[in-house]
Design a protein around this motif. Structure first.
Motif, PDB file in Angstrom:
ATOM      1  N   LEU A   1     -30.443   7.134  62.521  1.00  0.00           N
ATOM      2  CA  LEU A   1     -31.355   6.137  61.951  1.00  0.00           C
ATOM      3  C   LEU A   1     -30.661   4.779  61.911  1.00  0.00           C
ATOM      4  CD1 LEU A   1     -34.231   6.526  61.100  1.00  0.00           C
ATOM      5  CD2 LEU A   1     -33.441   6.954  58.775  1.00  0.00           C
ATOM      6  N   GLY A   2     -29.363   4.791  61.614  1.00  0.00           N
ATOM      7  CA  GLY A   2     -28.534   3.593  61.709  1.00  0.00           C
ATOM      8  C   GLY A   2     -29.162   2.378  61.059  1.00  0.00           C
ATOM      9  N   SER A   3     -29.284   1.317  61.849  1.00  0.00           N
ATOM     10  CA  SER A   3     -29.715   0.046  61.269  1.00  0.00           C
ATOM     11  C   SER A   3     -31.186   0.032  60.872  1.00  0.00           C
ATOM     12  CB  SER A   3     -29.413  -1.101  62.235  1.00  0.00           C
ATOM     13  OG  SER A   3     -30.096  -0.876  63.448  1.00  0.00           O
ATOM     14  N   MET A   4     -31.952   1.065  61.266  1.00  0.00           N
ATOM     15  CA  MET A   4     -33.331   1.138  60.764  1.00  0.00           C
ATOM     16  C   MET A   4     -33.321   1.355  59.251  1.00  0.00           C
ATOM     17  SD  MET A   4     -35.113   3.438  63.720  1.00  0.00           S
ATOM     18  CE  MET A   4     -33.670   3.891  64.658  1.00  0.00           C
ATOM     19  N   GLY A   5     -32.261   1.979  58.761  1.00  0.00           N
ATOM     20  CA  GLY A   5     -32.102   2.154  57.313  1.00  0.00           C
ATOM     21  C   GLY A   5     -32.952   3.284  56.782  1.00  0.00           C
ATOM     22  N   SER A   6     -34.175   2.971  56.400  1.00  0.00           N
ATOM     23  CA  SER A   6     -35.035   4.012  55.838  1.00  0.00           C
ATOM     24  C   SER A   6     -36.366   4.065  56.584  1.00  0.00           C
ATOM     25  CB  SER A   6     -35.279   3.757  54.347  1.00  0.00           C
ATOM     26  OG  SER A   6     -35.984   2.551  54.189  1.00  0.00           O
TER      27      SER A   6
ATOM     28  N   ARG B   1     -36.439  -4.658  62.224  1.00  0.00           N
ATOM     29  CA  ARG B   1     -36.039  -3.266  62.424  1.00  0.00           C
ATOM     30  C   ARG B   1     -37.016  -2.644  63.423  1.00  0.00           C
ATOM     31  NH1 ARG B   1     -33.333  -1.388  56.691  1.00  0.00           N
ATOM     32  NH2 ARG B   1     -33.041  -3.470  55.891  1.00  0.00           N
TER      33      ARG B   1
END
Lengths: 175, 427
Positions: free
Chosen positions: A165-170, A134
């Motif tokens: 934020l998408g694929s960064m998630g959190s 990420r």
């Protein structure tokens, strides 16, 4: 570094004597502490009224008092965040991610009394087992303060460039 | 797809199991796009997000790009964001205010009412070509309830208010926080993906059974901050009493006595001493307007409300609107906003937003651990051929009331989902 006086607008303006190289050394040291998960040591870099913000992607320049952020911590919650991250039941970071921070384009954008505003670009990669990498890319806005012979962080904002934020998630670690 | 049944529901045998194939199979997802998402009322946005004629937000709702906007008469409208000429996205900005939207492919432009009002070189089209035939298309149905705007891709779907059934009462409880009955979306959206099937978040968002095990670090944070938490009573897992409820058409909620603080209106030490008089003032206004009993209902309970299939109004540490869409069988996109009374003071607004972040969102003290556990579940589901069933039976043997840590509301979700997947319509 040498500082003439510890008072705010004393002649000589301590922040005026801080060089970019000193700021870079400081930010690199901070990045090393965070990548090593030495979070208690990282806390010692902060002032007692420090703020840590990550604005929402669609409002990068807003104020957390009237805008929903991703993170808007005062010093109490920064400390609580560190306490939480050291707890095995902070599952999002247990086992802890590996992170690697690249800090660049460091600029001192203004100086006033004991304070200086600094901006820098970041690229932070986060690795977890059996997961894709990420990548968090953006820039920091720092307010640094000269305390005695040291630089401290009075405010750090991490502004993520991505539209969402998408694929960064959190943002479960300290970005 | 030959793995039916998807859900085993045998109340006499105290059996309720969900087939894990429903959480991993791309064909199941294709079917639920048609049989679930295309026949239910789906949340688009809140009227407060667009205020004046020409205001717009663009979103993707059920894989369709839409323009959510105010027309020339200031009515909230939803248009499918595709040019009637060759299909390009017409409005490519995420938000703003515009007199018209012009497709950049051949320059067709549409006014605030979605009417086609500009066609470069119109004289080369045949005489039968009429601009009035080529306005932006709208979804078959659009309706709103108390500011929440929904669409429905089924022209024969029942009216929204009928669809909302028992959920209306719980929406009303949220609206009652505002003296004028107007709640507004606060700027700043949390927009993030979870690498898990969307139905796992539907379960997780009102599953209180996981609170102790997943959110121990959040409970510790509350304790360390001086929030009083009682020992759970006999038969309870949590510090305060709460129930799980089924509200019809797959909707459901938890309905809990609050212990975690609420911006409207129960102060906890995390809010800071300076905010105490403001929270007390809000409480007094609530009592004066609604009476002691209703005010207590609004202020002293917290409720996580599912509007089937993919909208949660979580009225807990703050109010959040959370909606989510499948991007694939093992991936979803989540959008979350904060909602607050329109007339809220700057102090109360700041408390609300601060309180939001203590728990919710991708940087909060709880949501990241929810994301983690859902991704962990999804990883575990790769074994679905060997371990095909999930167990959803908590509380089934109880007569009458079931707790928030039981699962009647989760079963209600699955029963409705299974019914729609068999080709039935909401009824």
């Amino acid at each position: 570094m040498k500082t003439k006086s510890s008072s705010g607008d004393a002649p000589g303006k301590p922040s005026a004597q801080v060089t970019r190289q000193q700021v870079e050394d400081f930010l690199y040291e901070e990045a090393a502490l965070l990548d090593a998960w030495r979070l208690d040591d990282w806390l010692t870099l902060l002032t007692d009224d420090a703020i840590y913000n990550v604005p929402s992607n669609d409002r990068p320049d807003a104020d957390s008092k009237d805008t929903l952020f991703i993170i808007a911590d005062d010093i109490r919650r920064i400390r609580a965040r560190v306490t939480r991250l050291k707890d095995k039941s902070a599952h999002a970071e247990y086992p802890p991610s590996r992170t690697r921070r690249m800090i660049s384009n460091v600029r001192i954008v203004s100086r006033s009394g004991l304070s200086l505003r600094v901006e820098a670009n970041f690229s932070v990669h986060r690795f977890r087992r059996n997961e894709g990498i990420r990548a968090y890319v953006g820039h920091y806005r720092y307010e640094l303060r000269v305390e005695g012979s040291k630089l401290k962080i009075a405010k750090r904002e991490a502004i993520i460039d991505a539209m969402e934020l998408g694929s960064m998630g959190s943002v479960s670690f300290i970005l | 797809m030959n793995d039916r049944p998807f859900v085993i529901n045998e109340p006499e045998a105290m059996r309720f199991q969900v087939n894990r194939v429903t959480l991993v199979d791309p064909q199941v997802l294709e079917l639920e796009r048609r049989r679930v998402f295309d026949v239910c009322w789906i949340y688009v946005g809140h009227e407060s997000e667009v205020r004046a004629p020409g205001d717009f937000k663009t979103r993707i709702v059920c894989d369709r790009p839409v323009i959510f906007c105010r027309d020339s008469r200031n009515r909230a409208r939803v248009f499918l964001n595709t040019c009637r000429h060759r299909g390009s996205i017409v409005c490519r900005e995420s938000e703003g205010n515009a007199k018209s939207h012009t497709c950049f492919y051949h320059g067709w432009s549409y006014n605030r009412d979605g009417e086609l009002d500009g066609v470069p070189g119109q004289d080369a089209f045949p005489p039968s070509f009429k601009k009035s035939d080529f306005g932006l298309k709208e979804p078959p149905q659009v309706a709103s309830y108390r500011g929440f705007v929904f669409l429905n891709f089924d022209p024969n779907a029942m009216p929204l208010e009928q669809y909302l059934a028992g959920a209306k009462e719980y929406i009303d409880l949220i609206i009652d926080q505002s003296p004028s009955g107007q709640m507004e979306v606060i700027q700043g959206v949390q927009d993030y993906d979870i690498r898990a099937n969307w139905k796992l978040l539907a379960e997780n968002s009102f599953d209180d059974y996981h609170l102790l095990s997943v959110h121990g670090s959040w409970l510790n944070y509350l304790k360390n901050s001086g929030v009083e938490m009682k020992r759970p009573e006999k038969g309870h897992l949590l510090p305060a009493h709460g129930v799980g409820k089924v509200l019809g058409n797959g909707h459901g909620c938890t309905d809990n006595v609050n212990f975690r603080g609420r911006p409207v209106a129960r102060w906890i030490p995390i809010y800071g001493e300076a905010a105490k008089p403001e929270i007390e003032r809000i409480r007094a206004e609530l009592v004066a307007r609604l009476g002691e009993e209703r005010a207590s209902r609004v202020a002293d309970t917290n409720r996580n409300l599912l509007i089937f299939p993919n909208l949660f109004l979580n009225d807990g540490s703050s109010v959040t609107i959370r909606t989510f869409y499948p991007l694939g069988p093992d991936r979803m996109r989540v959008l979350a906003w904060a909602l607050g009374p329109k007339e809220e003071s700057p102090t109360a607004r700041a408390v609300r937003l601060d309180s939001f972040l203590t728990f919710y969102g991708p940087g909060g003290f709880a949501t990241p651990d929810d994301i983690e556990v859902l991704e962990s579940v999804q990883a575990g589901l790769s074994t679905h051929r060997e371990v095909p069933w999930s167990e959803v039976t908590r509380g089934m043997a109880k007569e009458g009331e079931q707790l928030n840590t039981d699962e009647p509301h989760l079963r209600g979700f699955w029963i409705q989902w299974d019914k729609l997947m068999r080709g039935e319509r909401p009824s």
